[in-house]
Design a protein around this motif. Structure first.
Motif, short mmCIF file in Angstrom:
data_model
loop_
_atom_site.label_atom_id
_atom_site.label_comp_id
_atom_site.label_asym_id
_atom_site.label_seq_id
_atom_site.Cartn_x
_atom_site.Cartn_y
_atom_site.Cartn_z
N ILE A 86 0.89 -1.15 -0.06
CA ILE A 86 -0.01 -0.04 0.01
C ILE A 86 0.87 1.30 0.01
O ILE A 86 1.99 1.32 0.49
N ARG A 87 0.43 2.33 -0.40
CA ARG A 87 1.02 3.62 -0.80
C ARG A 87 1.02 4.50 0.43
O ARG A 87 0.06 5.29 0.63
N GLN A 88 2.05 4.14 1.11
CA GLN A 88 2.20 5.22 2.38
C GLN A 88 3.57 5.96 1.90
O GLN A 88 4.47 5.25 1.33
N ILE A 89 3.55 7.28 2.08
CA ILE A 89 4.71 8.04 1.61
C ILE A 89 5.31 8.61 2.95
O ILE A 89 4.77 9.27 3.69
N MET A 90 6.81 8.22 2.91
CA MET A 90 7.44 9.02 4.23
C MET A 90 8.35 9.68 3.84
O MET A 90 9.37 9.72 3.03
N VAL A 91 8.48 10.81 4.53
CA VAL A 91 9.54 12.03 4.28
C VAL A 91 10.40 11.85 5.49
O VAL A 91 10.23 12.32 6.34
N PHE A 92 11.63 11.38 5.00
CA PHE A 92 12.66 11.22 6.03
C PHE A 92 13.65 12.38 5.85
O PHE A 92 14.52 12.02 4.83
N THR A 93 13.91 13.09 6.45
CA THR A 93 14.97 14.35 6.41
C THR A 93 16.25 14.03 7.26
O THR A 93 16.33 12.98 7.99
N HIS A 94 17.13 14.82 7.10
CA HIS A 94 18.34 14.83 8.05
C HIS A 94 19.02 13.30 7.76
O HIS A 94 19.06 12.74 8.60
N ASP A 95 19.29 13.26 6.36
CA ASP A 95 19.56 11.82 6.21
C ASP A 95 20.87 11.36 5.97
O ASP A 95 21.37 10.28 5.57
N SER A 96 21.97 12.01 6.86
CA SER A 96 23.21 11.64 6.82
C SER A 96 24.03 12.39 8.04
O SER A 96 23.45 12.96 8.76
N ILE A 97 25.27 12.16 7.78
CA ILE A 97 26.04 12.94 8.87
C ILE A 97 26.14 14.27 8.69
O ILE A 97 26.38 15.05 9.53
N GLY A 98 25.39 14.94 7.63
CA GLY A 98 25.32 15.86 7.29
C GLY A 98 24.13 16.59 8.25
O GLY A 98 24.15 18.16 8.27
N LEU A 99 23.82 16.07 9.13
CA LEU A 99 22.79 16.36 10.12
C LEU A 99 23.81 17.34 11.03
O LEU A 99 23.47 18.40 11.62
N GLY A 100 25.02 17.02 11.16
CA GLY A 100 26.05 17.81 12.01
C GLY A 100 26.04 17.51 13.35
O GLY A 100 26.20 16.60 13.97
N GLU A 101 25.98 18.68 14.24
CA GLU A 101 26.34 18.68 15.61
C GLU A 101 25.54 17.84 16.53
O GLU A 101 25.70 17.68 17.72
N ASP A 102 24.07 17.55 16.13
CA ASP A 102 23.48 16.48 17.11
C ASP A 102 24.05 15.15 17.46
O ASP A 102 23.54 14.40 18.18
N GLY A 103 25.17 15.03 16.66
CA GLY A 103 25.95 13.59 16.82
C GLY A 103 25.13 12.50 16.64
O GLY A 103 24.39 12.20 15.82
#
Length: 669
Positions: free
Chosen positions: A454-471
């Motif tokens: 079934i078609r559920q769409i998920m938007v997953f952001t902050h997808d890598s170490i490019g997130l940065g300081e949050d660790g």
């Protein structure tokens, strides 16, 4: 046979049928179907509106068996009321290629609304179904034309209510005041390990009252009059979801196993089943015994319920004449006939300043939302960060049922399961959003969406170490490969704003499973569409973004933000007389569906020198790099630092890509 006796005989027939089916399969859960037979009887013969000849009737009541292990209850009533489930199907319970699997599966068995089994999921799915009904009613119902007024009837167990996802979903449903939910809590006080008091002694009724639910407590599930009265009370309570707690006795009618853990998840045994049949007045030597009186009783109940659709069809025909535009819109949506306007409104990013793909995604959503009324969604309290607010529309709330922005709260698990229920309306295209790292909180509903296709769409952001300081706690490493490994799930990690627009194109038109978009926090340059291949090629999963003049010495491939790196590396390699092909590979899943000719065009077998670059786990990339290639990735957790420093620390630099590619080429010459 007097009606009262016939009713009791009918209920007991379901009990014996369930016990026989589990015994023949030599596995399964007989106890709960035996105890819940009175509730099933009331629902299918007195309460629910359904049509066995048309299980997909738009205004049918929805039934969800959250405790999916008790599926012989559901299969029995579907068979008896006239759905296309034969007695042979019942006899083939849990067998290879049967339509009566060990837990209910959507799309396999007529009348099954949702795949359940993992406890708590069905509970939350029902909340999504309730949301969908309320949204559709707000959009289409008019005075004297209550087109969508169906209710969601759900049975949940002690185990369901122990699961955390149930607490999340119940809290959301209470907040939203979903009065179309009528849930039955089967309190049989037994689990596989023994009594529920081993780990569970809370006052469930008070808990649900605190969530804002209307709660009723029934001491005996065998009291049919009390069940009917409680359901009527729940139907009249339209401002709150309802929970009806019913005390049952697992394995009811089994002289030696009633109220024991043994009755939960194992066949009763031939000798015990003989005793059960003798107690209920059945021939102990006859299996799968359904009398003609019982068969006719339930078939008549099914035929009578089907009359509700006939009445609805007449109402809908009058509605079409009164509101032709709304009727046409609804029919187009459920048939998948979208207007072309939304495609024409997909933005093209030309000569733009660098933009994060999460922000590009927000622009796409807001450009097309006006033309897709079925597109609704929200986030787990992160809409400012995930850029998922539909700016021209209001929020869905207790006072505003036609709002298109949803606030799921910090409830990622429930969000995924609720979205599944919304999808199953077969009307809505819902999306949900959170950071990619928190996809881990959503794995059960994502997996179930994939099983159901079934078609559920998920938007997953902050997808890598490019997130940065949050660790490390917030930097995804293994999530991409984890999602890619799920059958029927399409994962897309676009390289820039234009690929993001085409990713949404794919997501909206894709109907064979969930779609996950992995988007950046950091800004990315917009790839020049005139200089390089069109981002429209994203829809093939992988494509030659930039090629060498002759046969390349090496193929560089990447997804997402790392595509920028390999484009720059191509230029540097050329200075060193090394020709490179650059392949943007936003979706393994889409690429794997292409024909062999296209795959050979992108990755010729003759060119085995290949380098993949992605800021995530290296697992899986060797499928495309072959034994002559390598991967620049991350197989450890990240660190807390600015993104630019992290990319350098982990080798995501032009210099490192050039170094690796040069070494590969040298090793193959």
């Amino acid at each position: 046979m007097e009606n009262k006796n016939l009713i009791q005989k009918s209920i007991d027939t379901v009990r014996v049928l369930a016990a026989d089916a589990v015994q023949k399969a030599n596995s399964g859960h007989p106890g709960t179907p035996m105890s819940l037979a009175p509730l099933g009887h009331v629902l299918w013969s007195q309460v629910m509106h359904y049509n066995p000849e048309n299980p997909d009737w738009a205004n049918r009541d929805r039934f969800v068996l959250s405790c999916g292990h008790a599926c012989m209850l559901q299969y029995s009533f579907l068979h008896l009321t006239g759905y296309k489930i034969t007695l042979d199907d019942i006899k083939n319970f849990r067998q290879l290629h049967s339509i009566t699997p060990g837990h209910p599966e959507y799309g396999m068995t007529p009348g099954i609304e949702v795949t359940t089994g993992p406890l708590g999921q069905g509970f939350a799915n029902g909340v999504g179904m309730g949301i969908a009904q309320q949204y559709m009613a707000a959009r289409y119902n008019k005075k004297d034309y209550s087109i969508f007024d169906y209710k969601i009837y759900t049975i949940c167990s002690d185990g369901d209510l122990m699961e955390g996802v149930t607490a999340e979903a119940a809290s959301l449903a209470g907040h939203l005041g979903l009065g179309n939910l009528i849930y039955f809590y089967d309190s049989n006080q037994i689990t596989i390990e023994g009594g529920t008091d081993l780990a569970f002694d809370e006052d469930v009724s008070k808990r649900f009252e605190s969530y804002g639910w209307h709660v009723q407590n029934l001491p005996d599930i065998n009291d049919l009059d009390a069940l009917s009265e409680a359901i009527k009370n729940a139907q009249q309570e339209t401002g709150k979801p309802s929970l009806i707690k019913v005390r049952s006795h697992i394995g009811y009618g089994s002289p030696n196993k009633e109220n024991t853990a043994e009755a939960h998840g194992s066949p009763l045994g031939k000798d015990e089943i003989r005793l059960v049949k003798e107690k209920f007045g059945f021939d102990p030597d006859k299996d799968f015994d359904i009398s003609s009186e019982v068969s006719n009783f339930y078939l008549e109940a099914g035929r009578k319920s089907a009359e509700n659709e006939q009445k609805w069809n007449e109402l809908y025909e009058n509605y079409k004449r009164a509101y032709p535009e709304l009727a046409t819109e609804y029919e187009n949506i459920i048939s998948g006939k979208f207007s072309e306007e939304w495609k024409e409104k997909l933005p093209v990013f030309d000569d733009e300043k660098p933009v994060a793909t999460r922000k590009a995604s927000g622009k796409v959503l807001n450009a097309i939302a006006e033309y897709l009324p079925q597109l609704v969604g929200g986030s787990a309290d992160l809409s400012p960060s995930t850029n998922t607010v539909l700016e021209a529309f209001e929020s869905f709330s207790p006072k505003n049922r036609d709002g298109r922005n949803f606030h799921f709260g910090i409830r990622e698990h429930a969000m995924g399961a609720v979205l599944n229920g919304m999808v199953l309306s077969k009307y809505l295209i819902p999306y949900g959003a959170t950071f990619l790292i928190f996809s881990d909180y959503m794995r059960p509903p994502l997996r179930l969406a994939s099983i159901m296709k079934i078609r559920q769409i998920m938007v997953f952001t902050h997808d890598s170490i490019g997130l940065g300081e949050d660790g490390t706690t917030h930097q995804p490493v293994e999530q991409l490969i984890g999602l890619r490994s799920v059958p029927n799930m399409t994962v897309i990690r676009p390289a820039d704003a234009n690929e993001t627009a085409h990713a949404w194109h794919v997501a909206i038109e894709h109907t064979d499973g969930p779609v996950a978009l992995a988007l950046t926090r950091q800004e990315l340059p917009v790839i020049d569409q005139k200089k390089f291949a069109s981002a429209e090629n994203l829809e093939k999963g992988a494509y030659i973004l930039s090629d060498s003049e002759g046969q390349p010495d090496v193929i560089l491939m990447a997804s997402g933000s790392e595509v920028q790196l390999i484009l720059k590396a191509q230029e540097e390699l050329k200075k060193n007389n090394i020709s490179a092909r650059v392949v943007s590979m936003p979706s393994w899943n889409l690429f794997d569906q292409q024909n062999d000719e296209y795959k050979e065009k992108v990755f010729p077998k003759a060119i085995r020198t290949r380098l993949a670059v992605e800021a995530g786990s290296t697992i899986g990339w060797m499928k495309y790099t072959t034994d002559g290639g390598d991967v620049i990735g991350i197989d450890r957790f990240g660190e807390s630092a600015p993104a630019d420093e992290l990319f350098k620390e982990f080798g995501f630099t032009v210099e490192n890509v050039v170094k690796k590619a040069t070494a590969l080429v040298s090793g193959n010459k």
